[in-house]
Design an enzyme around this catalytic site. Structure first.
Site, PDB file in Angstrom:
ATOM      1  N   ASP A 132      -4.085  32.602 -15.709  1.00 23.45           N
ATOM      2  CA  ASP A 132      -2.660  32.905 -15.504  1.00 23.45           C
ATOM      3  C   ASP A 132      -1.973  31.838 -14.655  1.00 23.45           C
ATOM      4  O   ASP A 132      -0.871  31.385 -14.976  1.00 23.45           O
ATOM      5  CB  ASP A 132      -2.501  34.303 -14.904  1.00 23.45           C
ATOM      6  CG  ASP A 132      -3.266  34.484 -13.603  1.00 23.45           C
ATOM      7  OD1 ASP A 132      -4.242  33.744 -13.372  1.00 23.45           O
ATOM      8  OD2 ASP A 132      -2.889  35.351 -12.800  1.00 23.45           O
ATOM      9  N   ILE A 134     -11.905  34.768 -17.043  1.00 19.82           N
ATOM     10  CA  ILE A 134     -13.127  35.560 -17.137  1.00 19.82           C
ATOM     11  C   ILE A 134     -12.833  37.013 -16.747  1.00 19.82           C
ATOM     12  O   ILE A 134     -13.501  37.939 -17.212  1.00 19.82           O
ATOM     13  CB  ILE A 134     -14.240  34.938 -16.272  1.00 19.82           C
ATOM     14  CG1 ILE A 134     -15.603  35.427 -16.734  1.00 19.82           C
ATOM     15  CG2 ILE A 134     -14.033  35.200 -14.809  1.00 19.82           C
ATOM     16  CD1 ILE A 134     -16.757  34.627 -16.216  1.00 19.82           C
ATOM     17  N   ASP A 135     -11.797  37.221 -15.921  1.00 15.58           N
ATOM     18  CA  ASP A 135     -11.434  38.588 -15.528  1.00 15.58           C
ATOM     19  C   ASP A 135     -10.798  39.355 -16.690  1.00 15.58           C
ATOM     20  O   ASP A 135     -10.604  40.563 -16.601  1.00 15.58           O
ATOM     21  CB  ASP A 135     -10.435  38.577 -14.359  1.00 15.58           C
ATOM     22  CG  ASP A 135     -11.019  37.997 -13.087  1.00 15.58           C
ATOM     23  OD1 ASP A 135     -12.227  37.716 -13.072  1.00 15.58           O
ATOM     24  OD2 ASP A 135     -10.263  37.823 -12.115  1.00 15.58           O
ATOM     25  N   TYR A 192     -21.255  33.751  -9.278  1.00 16.19           N
ATOM     26  CA  TYR A 192     -21.342  32.342  -9.695  1.00 16.19           C
ATOM     27  C   TYR A 192     -22.452  32.118 -10.712  1.00 16.19           C
ATOM     28  O   TYR A 192     -22.387  31.167 -11.494  1.00 16.19           O
ATOM     29  CB  TYR A 192     -21.488  31.432  -8.462  1.00 16.19           C
ATOM     30  CG  TYR A 192     -20.268  31.525  -7.555  1.00 16.19           C
ATOM     31  CD1 TYR A 192     -19.005  31.201  -8.036  1.00 16.19           C
ATOM     32  CD2 TYR A 192     -20.371  31.970  -6.238  1.00 16.19           C
ATOM     33  CE1 TYR A 192     -17.873  31.316  -7.238  1.00 16.19           C
ATOM     34  CE2 TYR A 192     -19.251  32.079  -5.429  1.00 16.19           C
ATOM     35  CZ  TYR A 192     -18.005  31.752  -5.940  1.00 16.19           C
ATOM     36  OH  TYR A 192     -16.881  31.871  -5.144  1.00 16.19           O
ATOM     37  N   MET A 193     -23.457  32.988 -10.707  1.00 10.82           N
ATOM     38  CA  MET A 193     -24.527  32.859 -11.725  1.00 10.82           C
ATOM     39  C   MET A 193     -23.970  33.224 -13.101  1.00 10.82           C
ATOM     40  O   MET A 193     -24.344  32.630 -14.109  1.00 10.82           O
ATOM     41  CB  MET A 193     -25.697  33.771 -11.382  1.00 10.82           C
ATOM     42  CG  MET A 193     -26.312  33.412 -10.058  1.00 10.82           C
ATOM     43  SD  MET A 193     -27.818  34.297  -9.739  1.00 10.82           S
ATOM     44  CE  MET A 193     -28.916  33.515 -10.881  1.00 10.82           C
TER      45      MET A 193
HETATM   46  N1  LIG Z   1       3.294  29.179 -10.162  1.00 12.70           N
HETATM   47  C1  LIG Z   1       2.617  28.068 -10.401  1.00 12.70           C
HETATM   48  N2  LIG Z   1       3.276  26.901 -10.679  1.00 12.70           N
HETATM   49  C2  LIG Z   1       2.588  25.766 -10.929  1.00 12.70           C
HETATM   50  N3  LIG Z   1       1.242  25.679 -10.921  1.00 12.70           N
HETATM   51  C3  LIG Z   1       0.542  26.775 -10.628  1.00 12.70           C
HETATM   52  C4  LIG Z   1       1.173  28.031 -10.370  1.00 12.70           C
HETATM   53  N4  LIG Z   1       0.202  28.952 -10.120  1.00 12.70           N
HETATM   54  C5  LIG Z   1      -0.982  28.294 -10.219  1.00 12.70           C
HETATM   55  N5  LIG Z   1      -0.796  27.002 -10.538  1.00 12.70           N
HETATM   56  C6  LIG Z   1      -1.828  25.978 -10.697  1.00 12.70           C
HETATM   57  O1  LIG Z   1      -2.703  26.318 -11.764  1.00 12.70           O
HETATM   58  C7  LIG Z   1      -4.028  25.903 -11.461  1.00 12.70           C
HETATM   59  C8  LIG Z   1      -5.005  27.032 -11.669  1.00 12.70           C
HETATM   60  O2  LIG Z   1      -4.568  28.220 -11.012  1.00 12.70           O
HETATM   61  P1  LIG Z   1      -5.603  29.328 -10.476  1.00 12.70           P
HETATM   62  O3  LIG Z   1      -4.810  30.513 -10.080  1.00 12.70           O
HETATM   63  O4  LIG Z   1      -6.501  28.726  -9.452  1.00 12.70           O
HETATM   64  O5  LIG Z   1      -6.567  29.616 -11.708  1.00 12.70           O
HETATM   65  P2  LIG Z   1      -6.320  30.341 -13.100  1.00 12.70           P
HETATM   66  O6  LIG Z   1      -5.500  29.448 -13.921  1.00 12.70           O
HETATM   67  O7  LIG Z   1      -7.681  30.526 -13.629  1.00 12.70           O
HETATM   68  O8  LIG Z   1      -5.617  31.629 -12.802  1.00 12.70           O
HETATM   69  C9  LIG Z   1      -4.021  25.373 -10.043  1.00 12.70           C
HETATM   70  O9  LIG Z   1      -4.094  23.957 -10.080  1.00 12.70           O
HETATM   71  C10 LIG Z   1      -2.707  25.879  -9.472  1.00 12.70           C
HETATM   72  O10 LIG Z   1      -2.165  24.981  -8.525  1.00 12.70           O
HETATM   73  O1  LIG Z   2     -14.565  31.372  -5.545  1.00 14.83           O
HETATM   74  P1  LIG Z   2     -13.595  30.840  -6.524  1.00 14.83           P
HETATM   75  O2  LIG Z   2     -14.096  29.673  -7.296  1.00 14.83           O
HETATM   76  O3  LIG Z   2     -12.241  30.595  -5.950  1.00 14.83           O
HETATM   77  O4  LIG Z   2     -13.425  31.933  -7.638  1.00 14.83           O
HETATM   78  C1  LIG Z   2     -13.329  33.302  -7.407  1.00 14.83           C
HETATM   79  C2  LIG Z   2     -12.419  33.927  -8.424  1.00 14.83           C
HETATM   80  O5  LIG Z   2     -12.589  33.381  -9.701  1.00 14.83           O
HETATM   81  C3  LIG Z   2     -12.572  34.387 -10.694  1.00 14.83           C
HETATM   82  O6  LIG Z   2     -13.884  34.580 -11.145  1.00 14.83           O
HETATM   83  C4  LIG Z   2     -11.694  33.973 -11.819  1.00 14.83           C
HETATM   84  O7  LIG Z   2     -10.389  33.703 -11.350  1.00 14.83           O
HETATM   85  P2  LIG Z   2      -9.425  32.700 -12.097  1.00 14.83           P
HETATM   86  O8  LIG Z   2      -9.411  33.122 -13.535  1.00 14.83           O
HETATM   87  O9  LIG Z   2      -8.086  32.833 -11.418  1.00 14.83           O
HETATM   88  O10 LIG Z   2      -9.980  31.329 -11.958  1.00 14.83           O
HETATM   89  C5  LIG Z   2     -12.101  35.638  -9.945  1.00 14.83           C
HETATM   90  O11 LIG Z   2     -12.638  36.806 -10.494  1.00 14.83           O
HETATM   91  C6  LIG Z   2     -12.613  35.380  -8.565  1.00 14.83           C
HETATM   92  O12 LIG Z   2     -11.880  36.062  -7.600  1.00 14.83           O
HETATM   93 MG   LIG Z   3      -6.088  33.624 -12.278  1.00 13.86          MG
END
Ligand SMILES: Nc1ncnc2c1ncn2[C@@H]1O[C@H](COP(=O)(O)OP(=O)(O)O)[C@@H](O)[C@H]1O
Ligand SMILES: O=P(O)(O)OC[C@H]1O[C@](O)(COP(=O)(O)O)[C@@H](O)[C@@H]1O
Ligand SMILES: [Mg+2]
EC number: 2.7.1.11
Length: 426
Positions: free
Chosen positions: A190, A219-220, A375-376
């Site tokens: 997201d 993955i969630d 992590y596994m």
């Molecule tokens: N509102 C946002 N605007 C721009 N970039 C964002 C925003 N939210 C998250 N990102 C960027 O997207 C990337 C992944 O976000 P993250 O929440 O860590 O993982 P995921 O995409 O799995 O939810 C990061 O580099 C983060 O800085």
């Molecule tokens: O320890 P890390 O690498 O920040 O990841 C932990 C988080 O990553 C996840 O496995 C997946 O989250 P994202 O999809 O936002 O990357 C969450 O369930 C968990 O809270």
């Molecule tokens: Mg996320």
């Protein structure tokens, strides 16, 4: 970070309450772009298949259960190859980036984007962006071709590296523009799709012929519009190993409790599916369903009863469950990770301690074994069904970009590949 929900929805209304929640197209802001015949029509592997190309007006309903008098409702554009494309093969300069936490299948998606671009569309210039969004401006790129990616789907993780934080829209789009990149494939959850959305907006503002495509990785499994996320099946399967171990420990000890914490910040899909698949779990705690510890109907009473009846039990807990209970007994937590996600407190350790304290208080023998396999699970390669899913997602993403669509996430809706506007996918 900017708020990305400013994209104006592109809605097409039809008879009977039909609504197409359409995705942007390059010609929305570059109306004079030329088109070319899709090279797939001359490819012997595809041209023999009847109706290989998707009809321009095909769409997929968001809801398949409808009332007989109800409107036809929201639809998404069906994914797949189009008769006409907006890029010539040797004009394409693609890049791929992976962001956020790990998820089984990332390497398969990378491999299949590269394979689809090169084998289906004859594209030769493909770059990997190293280490997530910040790699656009802070790192060197990784040249990709079908040889480089040949074996990567057998490995967990992402060969491109990933990161949280580091999203600087101006620097990222400058880098895309300076390098002459015109197709950007962004694999992430997201947060990543929010980041992709603002990149798309900036690209459109600058009037660049650049397709920005998202592939949802979570993955969630917390992107509601899609049927499920890639890697989810693998995660549920891998979680069985932890649950089995917890069950063995529980059975072998006096009043044994096998206690497994699984991923899921705001949703308990992995915990719930892993529970349903295992059949050994007595109690599954997820964020969507609040619970309490003490008193009648509380968790501690249930555990005591179960141990007295069966002599052992298995509990599965999603990491986002019971956070409210913890905050009541601990000082409030406002910490965030680099991406801005709330850092959760370890509910597993806290709950284990609460259960231990309770049994000490009532002077009943109890042996609790706590397992956190997060992590596994995340690090394993994708299983067979996820590999198929990753392949189709990647192929759909490539067909859409070649057809000039942009600002979309490729996703499975009711078993069909679709193009979903960004604002719906986060
Ligand atoms: N509102 C946002 N605007 C721009 N970039 C964002 C925003 N939210 C998250 N990102 C960027 O997207 C990337 C992944 O976000 P993250 O929440 O860590 O993982 P995921 O995409 O799995 O939810 C990061 O580099 C983060 O800085
Ligand atoms: O320890 P890390 O690498 O920040 O990841 C932990 C988080 O990553 C996840 O496995 C997946 O989250 P994202 O999809 O936002 O990357 C969450 O369930 C968990 O809270
Ligand atoms: Mg996320």
């Amino acid at each position: 970070m900017s708020s990305p929900k400013s994209i104006k929805p592109k809605i097409v209304n039809g008879p009977g309450g039909y609504i197409l929640q359409d995705v942007p197209h390059l010609i929305d802001y570059l109306p004079d772009l030329p088109t070319y015949p899709n090279p797939l029509q001359d490819n012997p592997a595809y041209s023999v298949v009847k109706q290989y190309f998707v009809d321009a007006d095909d769409s997929v309903p968001e809801k398949i259960v409808v009332h007989k008098d109800g409107p036809r409702g929201i639809h998404f554009r069906r994914a797949g190859p189009r008769q006409k494309v907006y890029f010539e093969s040797d004009e394409v300069h693609a890049c791929i980036v992976t962001c956020g936490g790990l998820c089984p299948g990332l390497n398969t998606v990378i491999r299949e984007i590269v394979s689809s671009l090169s084998y289906m569309y004859g594209v030769k210039k493909i770059l990997g962006i190293d280490g997530g969004y910040r790699g656009f401006y802070a790192k060197n790129t990784i040249p990709l071709n079908s040889k480089v990616v040949n074996d990567i789907h057998k490995r967990g993780g992402t060969v491109l590296g990933t990161s949280r934080g580091g999203h600087d829209t101006t620097k990222i789009v400058d880098s895309i523009q300076d390098r002459g990149i015109n197709q950007v494939y962004i694999i992430g959850g997201d947060g990543t799709q929010r980041g992709a959305s603002v990149i798309f907006e900036e690209i459109r503002r600058r009037g660049l012929k650049v397709a920005v495509v998202g592939i949802p990785k979570t993955i969630d499994n917390d992107i509601p519009v899609i049927d499920k996320s890639f890697g989810f099946d693998t995660a549920v399967e891998e979680a069985q190993r932890a649950i089995n171990a917890a069950h063995v420990e529980a059975e072998s000890n006096e009043n044994g409790i096998g206690f497994v914490k699984l991923m899921g910040r705001y949703s308990g899909f992995i915990a719930m599916y892993a529970t349903l698949a295992s059949r050994d779990v007595d109690c599954c705690l997820i964020p969507e369903s609040p619970f309490y510890l003490e008193g009648e109907g509380g968790l501690l009473e249930f555990i005591e009863k179960r141990l007295k009846e069966h002599g052992h039990m298995v509990i599965v807990l999603a990491e986002g469950a019971g956070q409210d209970l913890m905050s009541k007994s601990m000082e409030s937590n406002t910490l965030k990770d680099a991406s801005g996600n709330k850092l959760l407190k370890d509910v597993g350790l806290w709950l284990s301690q609460s259960i231990k304290d309770y049994f000490k208080k009532i002077q009943m023998v109890m042996n609790l074994k706590y397992i956190d396999p997060t992590y596994m699970i995340r690090a394993v390669p994708s299983n067979a069904s996820d590999n198929v899913y990753c392949t189709l997602l990647a192929q759909s993403a490539v067909h859409g970009a070649m057809a000039g669509y942009t600002g979309y996430t490729s996703g499975l809706v009711n078993g069909r590949q679709t193009y979903i506007p960004y604002y719906v996918s986060y």
